[in-house]
Design an enzyme around this catalytic site. Structure first.
Site, mmCIF file in Angstrom:
data_model
loop_
_atom_site.group_PDB
_atom_site.id
_atom_site.type_symbol
_atom_site.label_atom_id
_atom_site.label_comp_id
_atom_site.label_asym_id
_atom_site.label_seq_id
_atom_site.Cartn_x
_atom_site.Cartn_y
_atom_site.Cartn_z
ATOM 1 N N LYS A 34 84.638 -61.495 46.680
ATOM 2 C CA LYS A 34 85.471 -61.725 45.499
ATOM 3 C C LYS A 34 86.649 -60.762 45.438
ATOM 4 O O LYS A 34 87.767 -61.149 45.091
ATOM 5 C CB LYS A 34 84.589 -61.584 44.255
ATOM 6 C CG LYS A 34 85.201 -62.121 43.009
ATOM 7 C CD LYS A 34 84.224 -62.033 41.858
ATOM 8 C CE LYS A 34 83.817 -60.599 41.633
ATOM 9 N NZ LYS A 34 83.118 -60.380 40.363
ATOM 10 N N ARG A 109 81.618 -61.750 30.593
ATOM 11 C CA ARG A 109 80.310 -61.706 31.238
ATOM 12 C C ARG A 109 79.253 -62.369 30.368
ATOM 13 O O ARG A 109 78.181 -62.700 30.843
ATOM 14 C CB ARG A 109 79.949 -60.244 31.512
ATOM 15 C CG ARG A 109 78.624 -60.047 32.193
ATOM 16 C CD ARG A 109 78.536 -58.684 32.823
ATOM 17 N NE ARG A 109 79.093 -58.710 34.166
ATOM 18 C CZ ARG A 109 79.387 -57.618 34.870
ATOM 19 N NH1 ARG A 109 79.200 -56.436 34.342
ATOM 20 N NH2 ARG A 109 79.873 -57.721 36.079
ATOM 21 N N ARG A 154 74.487 -55.229 57.167
ATOM 22 C CA ARG A 154 75.583 -54.249 57.123
ATOM 23 C C ARG A 154 75.125 -52.886 57.637
ATOM 24 O O ARG A 154 74.074 -52.376 57.262
ATOM 25 C CB ARG A 154 76.047 -54.129 55.673
ATOM 26 C CG ARG A 154 77.327 -53.389 55.498
ATOM 27 C CD ARG A 154 78.066 -53.837 54.268
ATOM 28 N NE ARG A 154 77.280 -53.766 53.036
ATOM 29 C CZ ARG A 154 77.616 -54.385 51.912
ATOM 30 N NH1 ARG A 154 78.696 -55.128 51.855
ATOM 31 N NH2 ARG A 154 76.865 -54.265 50.839
ATOM 32 N N ARG A 187 73.013 -48.480 54.281
ATOM 33 C CA ARG A 187 72.989 -47.932 52.920
ATOM 34 C C ARG A 187 71.671 -48.284 52.253
ATOM 35 O O ARG A 187 71.140 -49.380 52.456
ATOM 36 C CB ARG A 187 74.138 -48.501 52.092
ATOM 37 C CG ARG A 187 75.481 -47.923 52.462
ATOM 38 C CD ARG A 187 76.492 -48.141 51.357
ATOM 39 N NE ARG A 187 76.248 -49.399 50.651
ATOM 40 C CZ ARG A 187 77.194 -50.102 50.044
ATOM 41 N NH1 ARG A 187 78.436 -49.694 50.071
ATOM 42 N NH2 ARG A 187 76.911 -51.198 49.407
ATOM 43 N N ARG A 198 69.840 -58.079 42.384
ATOM 44 C CA ARG A 198 71.237 -58.237 41.964
ATOM 45 C C ARG A 198 71.598 -59.708 41.804
ATOM 46 O O ARG A 198 72.340 -60.080 40.899
ATOM 47 C CB ARG A 198 72.168 -57.567 42.980
ATOM 48 C CG ARG A 198 72.059 -56.046 42.961
ATOM 49 C CD ARG A 198 73.014 -55.422 43.956
ATOM 50 N NE ARG A 198 74.412 -55.603 43.559
ATOM 51 C CZ ARG A 198 75.444 -55.459 44.392
ATOM 52 N NH1 ARG A 198 75.244 -55.139 45.644
ATOM 53 N NH2 ARG A 198 76.667 -55.615 43.962
#
Ligand code: ZN
Length: 255
Positions: A34, A109, A154, A187, A198
């Site tokens: 995004k 939101r 990642r 991470r 999430r």
């Protein structure tokens, strides 16, 4: 309507939106890209991106009245209520750089924020400016499994910061940075568990906002699994379609 008139009308609507993209709410789950797409829109139309995270930091760092209230709440571990966030957005929308439109990131939101924003835009802005146009919402969609791969794959070089993805952009030597040979790290929040949580939060929070704009005919989805430039073209086309149909509706209603 004859086709010549229809063409002229279409051209007019198109010309209008080339200068006035208006308020665009950009939606997308974590990892859809995004932020990259917001930058593409900023560059194409010269409009600012307004994110609630940035607004909170800005107000807190400057010690504004709104910022101090938000800071006190956050330090007490409390949520910043809609009214406070809305007030920060209202202040931001007074800035002249929003005249042709802006990209909303992370706001509205909640349904309450969305309804407030609709009313605020209708009431406040110069009716001829792009800022008076209704909010349109574009959601960048990427399938669950692909998103999971983007995030759990990642790996980062702790020395030079280069980001790899073991599925999509692997280093030449397994687990080592191409540039300096440093062992790559993952991470701690790039795990499936954190990602799932999430996603759940994102979907629960966004659903009512999406339904709100969908019901108003001001919502489109764009396939975010394509290369960045193709996604950007898709987002722009969606904005143009939504903007011309929203403008036509407004004209037909004689507003
Ligand atoms: Zn490196």
């Amino acid at each position: 309507m004859s086709s010549a008139v229809a063409d002229a009308h279409h051209a007019e609507a198109k010309g209008l939106l080339e200068v006035k993209p208006g308020p665009i709410l950009l939606l997308g789950a974590p990892g859809v890209g995004k932020g990259t797409q917001a930058k593409e829109l900023e560059a194409k139309w010269g409009i600012p991106q307004i994110s609630t995270g940035d607004l909170l930091r800005y107000n807190r760092d400057r010690g504004t009245e709104l910022g101090l209230k938000a800071k006190a709440l956050m330090e007490a571990g409390k949520l910043v209520p809609d009214e406070l966030v809305n007030a920060m957005v209202a202040e931001r929308l007074k800035e002249p750089d929003t005249a042709n439109g802006y990209i909303l990131d992370g706001f509205p939101r909640t349904l309450g924020q969305a309804k407030w924003l609709d009313g605020h835009i209708g009431a406040g802005a110069d009716p001829k400016s792009g800022a008076a146009l209704p909010v349109i919402a574009v959601s960048i969609q990427v399938g669950y499994n692909e998103l999971l791969r983007r995030i759990t794959g990642r790996r980062i070089c702790p020395v030079c910061g280069t980001i790899y993805n073991i599925y999509l952009q692997p280093p030449k030597v397994d687990g080592k940075c191409d540039l300096d040979g440093t062992p790559l790290v993952r991470r701690s929040d790039d795990t499936e568990e954190v990602f799932k949580e999430r996603m759940r939060t994102y979907e629960t929070q966004t659903a009512p906002v999406v339904e709100h704009y969908r019901a108003l005919g001001r919502f489109e989805e764009v396939d975010g699994s394509q290369p960045v430039s193709a996604v950007a073209a898709g987002v722009e086309a969606a904005v143009e379609r939504l903007r011309s149909s929203a403008t036509e509706k407004k004209q037909n209603n004689g507003v």
